[in-house]
Design a protein around this motif. Structure first.
Motif, PDB file in Angstrom:
ATOM      1  N   CYS A 239       0.836  -1.193   0.000  1.00  0.00           N
ATOM      2  CA  CYS A 239       0.000   0.000   0.000  1.00  0.00           C
ATOM      3  C   CYS A 239       0.876   1.250   0.000  1.00  0.00           C
ATOM      4  O   CYS A 239       1.844   1.343   0.753  1.00  0.00           O
ATOM      5  N   LYS A 240       0.522   2.212  -0.828  1.00  0.00           N
ATOM      6  CA  LYS A 240       1.296   3.456  -0.944  1.00  0.00           C
ATOM      7  C   LYS A 240       1.157   4.341   0.291  1.00  0.00           C
ATOM      8  O   LYS A 240       1.978   5.212   0.516  1.00  0.00           O
TER       9      LYS A 240
ATOM     10  N   GLY B  94       1.816   0.979   3.856  1.00  0.00           N
ATOM     11  CA  GLY B  94       2.862  -0.018   3.721  1.00  0.00           C
ATOM     12  C   GLY B  94       2.408  -1.456   3.929  1.00  0.00           C
ATOM     13  O   GLY B  94       3.230  -2.361   3.991  1.00  0.00           O
ATOM     14  N   LYS B  95       1.105  -1.691   4.037  1.00  0.00           N
ATOM     15  CA  LYS B  95       0.568  -3.038   4.223  1.00  0.00           C
ATOM     16  C   LYS B  95       0.690  -3.841   2.918  1.00  0.00           C
ATOM     17  O   LYS B  95       0.512  -3.312   1.830  1.00  0.00           O
ATOM     18  N   LYS B  96       1.010  -5.132   3.055  1.00  0.00           N
ATOM     19  CA  LYS B  96       1.093  -5.997   1.880  1.00  0.00           C
ATOM     20  C   LYS B  96      -0.295  -6.182   1.284  1.00  0.00           C
ATOM     21  O   LYS B  96      -1.282  -6.293   2.004  1.00  0.00           O
ATOM     22  N   MET B  97      -0.344  -6.217  -0.044  1.00  0.00           N
ATOM     23  CA  MET B  97      -1.614  -6.349  -0.752  1.00  0.00           C
ATOM     24  C   MET B  97      -1.505  -7.446  -1.803  1.00  0.00           C
ATOM     25  O   MET B  97      -0.414  -7.841  -2.193  1.00  0.00           O
TER      26      MET B  97
ATOM     27  N   ASP C 100      -5.870  -6.460  -6.119  1.00  0.00           N
ATOM     28  CA  ASP C 100      -6.329  -5.307  -5.353  1.00  0.00           C
ATOM     29  C   ASP C 100      -5.444  -4.093  -5.607  1.00  0.00           C
ATOM     30  O   ASP C 100      -5.925  -2.977  -5.747  1.00  0.00           O
ATOM     31  N   TYR C 101      -4.146  -4.325  -5.679  1.00  0.00           N
ATOM     32  CA  TYR C 101      -3.198  -3.238  -5.909  1.00  0.00           C
ATOM     33  C   TYR C 101      -3.470  -2.569  -7.259  1.00  0.00           C
ATOM     34  O   TYR C 101      -3.502  -1.349  -7.372  1.00  0.00           O
ATOM     35  N   GLU C 102      -3.694  -3.375  -8.280  1.00  0.00           N
ATOM     36  CA  GLU C 102      -3.929  -2.841  -9.620  1.00  0.00           C
ATOM     37  C   GLU C 102      -5.291  -2.162  -9.737  1.00  0.00           C
ATOM     38  O   GLU C 102      -5.411  -1.114 -10.354  1.00  0.00           O
ATOM     39  N   ILE C 103      -6.306  -2.738  -9.132  1.00  0.00           N
ATOM     40  CA  ILE C 103      -7.658  -2.177  -9.239  1.00  0.00           C
ATOM     41  C   ILE C 103      -7.776  -0.867  -8.466  1.00  0.00           C
ATOM     42  O   ILE C 103      -8.369   0.095  -8.958  1.00  0.00           O
ATOM     43  N   TYR C 104      -7.214  -0.827  -7.267  1.00  0.00           N
ATOM     44  CA  TYR C 104      -7.407   0.329  -6.388  1.00  0.00           C
ATOM     45  C   TYR C 104      -6.215   1.280  -6.360  1.00  0.00           C
ATOM     46  O   TYR C 104      -6.043   2.041  -5.411  1.00  0.00           O
ATOM     47  N   ASN C 105      -5.387   1.231  -7.417  1.00  0.00           N
ATOM     48  CA  ASN C 105      -4.309   2.195  -7.602  1.00  0.00           C
ATOM     49  C   ASN C 105      -3.289   2.192  -6.464  1.00  0.00           C
ATOM     50  O   ASN C 105      -2.737   3.225  -6.112  1.00  0.00           O
ATOM     51  N   GLY C 106      -3.088   1.045  -5.840  1.00  0.00           N
ATOM     52  CA  GLY C 106      -2.035   0.911  -4.844  1.00  0.00           C
ATOM     53  C   GLY C 106      -2.421   1.236  -3.420  1.00  0.00           C
ATOM     54  O   GLY C 106      -1.555   1.341  -2.558  1.00  0.00           O
ATOM     55  N   TYR C 107      -3.712   1.373  -3.128  1.00  0.00           N
ATOM     56  CA  TYR C 107      -4.164   1.685  -1.770  1.00  0.00           C
ATOM     57  C   TYR C 107      -5.040   0.555  -1.232  1.00  0.00           C
ATOM     58  O   TYR C 107      -5.952   0.095  -1.915  1.00  0.00           O
ATOM     59  N   CYS C 108      -4.775   0.141   0.024  1.00  0.00           N
ATOM     60  CA  CYS C 108      -5.599  -0.903   0.644  1.00  0.00           C
ATOM     61  C   CYS C 108      -6.966  -0.322   1.025  1.00  0.00           C
ATOM     62  O   CYS C 108      -7.167   0.891   0.986  1.00  0.00           O
ATOM     63  N   SER C 109      -7.887  -1.177   1.413  1.00  0.00           N
ATOM     64  CA  SER C 109      -9.256  -0.729   1.700  1.00  0.00           C
ATOM     65  C   SER C 109      -9.309   0.258   2.860  1.00  0.00           C
ATOM     66  O   SER C 109     -10.055   1.246   2.811  1.00  0.00           O
TER      67      SER C 109
END
Length: 48
Positions: free
Chosen positions: A8-9, A12-15, A19-28
């Motif tokens: 996550c940008k 820093g949480k692993k994704m 999910d990374y590609e769909i949500y532009n690098g941000y976790c939920s």
């Protein structure tokens, strides 16, 4: 095969790759935080 870690940008949480590609690098969790920050910022600008 490439073993790339997706992190996550914001926090820093692993994704997962999808999910990374769909949500532009941000976790939920961070997407929710960023959405609230934008909403509050928009409300402040609207009051002016």
């Amino acid at each position: 095969m490439e073993n790339k870690e997706y992190i996550c940008k914001y926090c820093g949480k692993k994704m997962h790759k999808v999910d990374y590609e769909i949500y532009n690098g941000y976790c939920s969790k961070c997407r929710e935080i960023l959405d609230w920050k934008k909403t509050l910022s928009d409300m402040k600008q609207f009051k002016k």
